[in-house]
Scaffold this motif. Structure first.
Motif, short mmCIF file in Angstrom:
data_model
loop_
_atom_site.label_atom_id
_atom_site.label_comp_id
_atom_site.label_asym_id
_atom_site.label_seq_id
_atom_site.Cartn_x
_atom_site.Cartn_y
_atom_site.Cartn_z
N LEU A 158 1.02 -1.26 -0.05
CA LEU A 158 0.14 0.16 0.01
C LEU A 158 0.96 1.61 0.43
O LEU A 158 0.91 2.14 -0.95
CB LEU A 158 -0.89 -0.25 0.97
N ALA A 159 1.92 1.57 0.30
CA ALA A 159 2.45 2.56 0.32
C ALA A 159 3.29 2.18 -0.60
O ALA A 159 3.49 3.54 -0.89
CB ALA A 159 4.11 2.38 2.41
N SER A 160 4.35 1.67 -1.50
CA SER A 160 4.69 1.56 -2.21
C SER A 160 3.82 2.06 -3.39
O SER A 160 4.16 3.13 -4.29
CB SER A 160 5.23 0.41 -2.89
N SER A 161 2.68 1.69 -2.94
CA SER A 161 1.41 2.25 -4.29
C SER A 161 1.22 3.52 -3.82
O SER A 161 1.01 4.53 -5.00
CB SER A 161 0.21 2.09 -3.69
N TYR A 162 0.92 4.00 -2.41
CA TYR A 162 1.23 5.77 -2.87
C TYR A 162 1.70 6.55 -3.43
O TYR A 162 1.78 7.70 -3.51
CB TYR A 162 0.36 5.57 -1.19
N LEU A 163 2.93 5.91 -2.21
CA LEU A 163 4.07 7.34 -2.34
C LEU A 163 5.06 6.50 -3.33
O LEU A 163 5.61 7.72 -4.53
CB LEU A 163 5.08 7.31 -0.58
N LEU A 164 5.06 5.18 -4.52
CA LEU A 164 6.00 5.46 -5.59
C LEU A 164 4.89 5.50 -6.48
O LEU A 164 6.08 4.69 -8.20
CB LEU A 164 6.53 4.21 -5.42
N SER A 165 4.14 5.69 -6.45
CA SER A 165 2.98 4.97 -7.60
C SER A 165 2.64 4.56 -8.30
O SER A 165 2.43 3.74 -9.61
CB SER A 165 3.03 6.41 -8.63
N GLU A 166 3.46 3.49 -7.63
CA GLU A 166 3.71 1.61 -7.99
C GLU A 166 1.89 0.41 -8.10
O GLU A 166 0.83 0.89 -7.38
CB GLU A 166 4.13 0.78 -7.59
N LYS A 167 1.68 0.30 -9.33
CA LYS A 167 0.33 -0.26 -9.02
C LYS A 167 0.52 -1.58 -8.68
O LYS A 167 1.33 -2.05 -8.22
CB LYS A 167 0.37 -0.68 -10.85
N ILE A 168 -1.17 -1.56 -8.24
CA ILE A 168 -1.45 -3.31 -7.09
C ILE A 168 -2.30 -4.16 -8.34
O ILE A 168 -3.16 -3.22 -8.54
CB ILE A 168 -2.11 -2.61 -6.04
N SER A 169 -1.86 -5.18 -8.90
CA SER A 169 -2.36 -5.82 -9.68
C SER A 169 -3.82 -6.65 -8.71
O SER A 169 -3.52 -6.10 -7.46
CB SER A 169 -1.42 -6.82 -10.13
N THR A 170 -4.24 -7.53 -9.46
CA THR A 170 -5.83 -8.08 -8.73
C THR A 170 -4.72 -9.32 -8.23
O THR A 170 -5.51 -9.87 -6.97
CB THR A 170 -6.46 -8.43 -10.34
N THR A 171 -3.82 -9.83 -8.44
CA THR A 171 -3.28 -10.93 -7.84
C THR A 171 -2.36 -10.10 -6.03
O THR A 171 -3.05 -11.01 -5.62
CB THR A 171 -2.23 -11.17 -8.48
N GLN A 172 -2.94 -8.95 -6.37
CA GLN A 172 -1.77 -8.63 -5.35
C GLN A 172 -3.07 -8.51 -4.31
O GLN A 172 -2.71 -9.08 -3.04
CB GLN A 172 -0.98 -7.28 -5.49
#
Length: 115
Positions: free
Chosen positions: A81-95
């Motif tokens: 969640l932090a990498s998605s929010y702070l680094l704009s990394e996408k969270i896939s459906t699998t994740q």
């Protein structure tokens, strides 16, 4: 309450350490390995992880390893969640599916152990 605060500290320090390692690793592309020791983000990330490990050792003095490790899995969710929010990394459906399973696993352990 003390145990909850210890876990919050452990998770926060772990997440910050992992984010710093990621940011530092991205800055360290195409350099010699020894340069990594001069990268303050990598060094600080390792320091944060060392403090997280110290808190985890204190947690292990209170809880059995199998219970402590189950609750420590919250850090995996927090890092995603932090990498998605702070680094704009996408969270896939699998994740997202993995996050649900981790959450269910933590809930099952907590219910079965009475926590």
């Amino acid at each position: 309450m003390k145990l909850v605060l210890m876990f919050i500290g452990f998770i926060c320090l772990s997440v910050i350490g992992m984010l710093l390692l990621k940011i530092g690793a991205m800055k360290a592309l195409d350099v010699t390995p020894w340069w990594h020791f001069q990268n303050w983000r990598l060094v600080l990330g390792l320091i944060y992880l060392a403090f997280a490990a110290f808190i985890y050792i204190l947690i292990l003095q209170i809880l059995p390893l199998n219970v402590a490790q189950s609750f420590a899995a919250i850090q995996f969710i927090a890092v995603i969640l932090a990498s998605s929010y702070l680094l704009s990394e996408k969270i896939s459906t699998t994740q997202w599916t993995g996050i649900v399973f981790i959450t269910l696993g933590i809930a099952i352990v907590s219910w079965s152990k009475g926590y």
